[in-house]
Motif scaffolding. Structure first.
Motif, PDB file in Angstrom:
ATOM      1  N   ARG A  67      20.265 -27.341  13.172  1.00 13.18           N
ATOM      2  CA  ARG A  67      19.602 -26.044  13.362  1.00 13.18           C
ATOM      3  C   ARG A  67      19.812 -25.141  12.164  1.00 13.18           C
ATOM      4  O   ARG A  67      18.883 -24.481  11.698  1.00 13.18           O
ATOM      5  N   ASN A  68      21.046 -25.106  11.658  1.00  7.72           N
ATOM      6  CA  ASN A  68      21.320 -24.272  10.481  1.00  7.72           C
ATOM      7  C   ASN A  68      20.568 -24.770   9.260  1.00  7.72           C
ATOM      8  O   ASN A  68      20.058 -23.970   8.481  1.00  7.72           O
ATOM      9  N   LEU A  72      17.696 -26.319   9.279  1.00 13.35           N
ATOM     10  CA  LEU A  72      16.284 -25.977   9.464  1.00 13.35           C
ATOM     11  C   LEU A  72      16.055 -24.486   9.251  1.00 13.35           C
ATOM     12  O   LEU A  72      15.036 -24.082   8.694  1.00 13.35           O
ATOM     13  N   ARG A  73      16.991 -23.667   9.673  1.00 13.97           N
ATOM     14  CA  ARG A  73      16.878 -22.229   9.482  1.00 13.97           C
ATOM     15  C   ARG A  73      16.861 -21.882   8.005  1.00 13.97           C
ATOM     16  O   ARG A  73      16.059 -21.076   7.546  1.00 13.97           O
ATOM     17  N   SER A  89      16.063 -23.896   5.463  1.00 15.13           N
ATOM     18  CA  SER A  89      14.873 -24.433   4.790  1.00 15.13           C
ATOM     19  C   SER A  89      13.618 -23.637   5.149  1.00 15.13           C
ATOM     20  O   SER A  89      12.678 -23.582   4.349  1.00 15.13           O
ATOM     21  N   ASN A  90      13.574 -23.003   6.304  1.00 15.72           N
ATOM     22  CA  ASN A  90      12.415 -22.184   6.665  1.00 15.72           C
ATOM     23  C   ASN A  90      12.374 -20.878   5.892  1.00 15.72           C
ATOM     24  O   ASN A  90      11.309 -20.315   5.695  1.00 15.72           O
ATOM     25  N   ARG A  91      13.516 -20.392   5.445  1.00 17.60           N
ATOM     26  CA  ARG A  91      13.565 -19.141   4.685  1.00 17.60           C
ATOM     27  C   ARG A  91      13.067 -19.327   3.274  1.00 17.60           C
ATOM     28  O   ARG A  91      12.572 -18.390   2.654  1.00 17.60           O
TER      29      ARG A  91
END
Length: 56
Positions: A47-48, A50-51, A53-55
């Motif tokens: 989750r971290n 993915l968070r 990489s989305n930023r």
């Protein structure tokens, strides 16, 4: 590996075992995904990632 042939009575892959190997591989992938999903540390790590990489 001819358990499908013995079970069903016909050979969907011509007797070379690819169908059996694909079934075994798919089951292993599903088991790995389910086991990974049950591990809180691993789940939080993904989750971290993915968070972050989305930023970007």
């Amino acid at each position: 590996m001819d358990w499908i042939e013995q079970l069903l009575g016909f050979s969907p892959d011509g007797g070379d075992g690819t169908t059996e190997m694909m079934i075994v591989f798919a089951v292993c992938v599903v088991v790995a995904i389910l086991a990974f999903a049950r591990m809180p540390k691993a789940r939080d790590y993904v989750r971290n990632l993915l968070r972050v990489s989305n930023r970007a």
